[in-house]
Enzyme design. Sequence first.
Site, mmCIF file in Angstrom:
data_model
loop_
_atom_site.group_PDB
_atom_site.id
_atom_site.type_symbol
_atom_site.label_atom_id
_atom_site.label_comp_id
_atom_site.label_asym_id
_atom_site.label_seq_id
_atom_site.Cartn_x
_atom_site.Cartn_y
_atom_site.Cartn_z
ATOM 1 N N SER A 203 0.822 -1.203 0.000
ATOM 2 C CA SER A 203 0.000 0.000 0.000
ATOM 3 C C SER A 203 0.862 1.261 0.000
ATOM 4 O O SER A 203 1.552 1.524 -0.967
ATOM 5 C CB SER A 203 -0.960 -0.056 1.191
ATOM 6 O OG SER A 203 -2.113 0.696 0.941
ATOM 7 N N ASP B 45 -8.612 -5.556 -5.601
ATOM 8 C CA ASP B 45 -8.439 -4.298 -4.870
ATOM 9 C C ASP B 45 -8.717 -3.119 -5.791
ATOM 10 O O ASP B 45 -8.138 -3.025 -6.869
ATOM 11 C CB ASP B 45 -7.010 -4.226 -4.338
ATOM 12 C CG ASP B 45 -6.720 -2.931 -3.587
ATOM 13 O OD1 ASP B 45 -7.664 -2.323 -3.044
ATOM 14 O OD2 ASP B 45 -5.534 -2.541 -3.534
ATOM 15 N N HIS C 17 -6.770 -6.361 -1.237
ATOM 16 C CA HIS C 17 -5.611 -5.515 -0.975
ATOM 17 C C HIS C 17 -4.502 -6.259 -0.225
ATOM 18 O O HIS C 17 -3.328 -6.109 -0.549
ATOM 19 C CB HIS C 17 -6.096 -4.313 -0.155
ATOM 20 C CG HIS C 17 -5.118 -3.213 0.022
ATOM 21 N ND1 HIS C 17 -4.776 -2.348 -0.989
ATOM 22 C CD2 HIS C 17 -4.427 -2.798 1.112
ATOM 23 C CE1 HIS C 17 -3.919 -1.441 -0.533
ATOM 24 N NE2 HIS C 17 -3.683 -1.704 0.747
#
Length: 576
Positions: free
Chosen positions: A225, A426, A481
């Site tokens: 991320s 995601d 994710h």
Amino acid sequence: MNRLFVALLDLSICFLSHSIAQFVPTPDDLTSTIGYAGLTVRYKQVPNGICEQDPAVKSYSGYVDVALDEHIFFWFFEARNQDPTHAPLTTWINGGPGSSSMIGLFQELGPCGVNADGKVYNNPYSWSNASNMLFIDQPTQVGFSYSVPVPGYAGDDGTVITLPSDNCPDYAAETGTCGTWSYPNETLTANSTDAAARNFYLTLQGFMGAFPQYSRESYHFASESYGGHYGPVFNAYIEEQNRKNAKGTMPIKLESVLIGNGWFDPLIQYQGYYNYTVTPGNTYDYDPYNKTTKLQLTNSLYGLGNCVDQLEQCYASKRNDVCSSADHFCATYIESIYDEVLSRDEYDVRELIPDPFPYSFYIDYLNTPKVQAAIGAYQNYSEYTNAVGTAFDTTGDDAREVNTIEDIRRLLEQNVTVMLYFGDADYNCNWLGGEAVADEVAALGYSAAGYANIASADGKVHGQVKQSGKFSFVRIYESGHEVPFYQPLVSLEIFERAIAGKDIMTGRVAADSGYLTQGADRSTYREGGGTIQYEVLNRTATYNTTTDRPNPPSPATAVMRRSQKVFKPRFVKQRA
């Protein structure tokens, strides 16, 4: 990115994820030593059963005192299945900015997880199967890392409000968050990726000096991320410090950088939201927007003075106010349209919100006195720290490219393995934007490579890789994710292959400068809508990594009070 949890949902769930809190007594059983760079390191051995279940495998937790009133928490686990004194060392950090690395430890790739009954279970796919693992909460105030421990409670927006003593008045007691927290002073944490790099490096120096037996072999960095910002910049900083070779420091033998669903280049990846939802669209045959919304999104992105123009102004001016304003605009009118018109999880488009995956029961577990005493914690645990996200927001760091692409190229020039892997369900840091980032890196020979199926021990194709030499881009199917939660087997396999310097496709071939995968220029596999959910799941639902969907409901059980995902107010975006 402040990419962890963007949606607006149930702000009665406190932003710091305090579901249990108490006033934490100061630990009196930490061993103190001096690491490299003259840094004080305070630590203790964690009893088996707190996380790692194997009595033959040791773990340690503690703090590196990187500056006055800045104390970085770490939790280290020996490698399983091998002599840990001869195993590689891998650091894992989560993103945010402001997100704790206990997310990665307990939800994804650490030795354990916590179930709905608050019980610890073994993770057979832990990355500690292949490497010593060091989880770091950074920057200061994130997770268990602290500045100055103070009595306080959390306001409705997650801000810590200090109290005069360890007594909880009625107005604070009703929040359920009275306890010991970090003094929420934004000057006692980093406000940008560049500013955070130094203390991350110092934490490594402190740990390696305190535990030289675990730091003799190769060093590897893994993140996800906002790690798309952290990873390239932090490791370029490490290489810079290696060249300086300051007295009292140890050169760090960086061999690989692995980043999952990363937020690297906002100018590219804000356009990725358009690609994922409008054209060419996602591979789950999910068309989320009507014609009007698509036209609105297109204008907000490409219209004169709108998102793309503002990001270009940020890149050119490098001004905090310009970059912060650009990020606010793009987050509101590009990214968050998804939240306004849908009821789906940004981090897994297959699921409605509230989404019970990955499991968050560990938050309550870490806020029990038994666990805090076992790991030597100085404060209560928070999955996300508002003060850090706010500090980064003031500089517009989320909207900056911060030389991530250039730093990746530089790492490749220094013969460092770089793997970018993306779960394709995601939306938040979606794989189409990631693919465009990989193209922008333009690693030597990459344009001539093609996508190839990844071989896996279960005989199933879990994704594809496009690789040239030491640079690879990986698409993982049926994954949100946090890829290691959804696809644990192939996640461990590609991790093992990357840190060994092997090809990601099979793990059998050295990934040298002449290695190229063969196949189509683009990954075209489509999952279709078979795993898309149309009913909200029970919060105790479990995920089946074989069928790639929730297990059938089981009879209701009593559970610990559980924080849902940390859905944040607009403009305070998280990228886990």
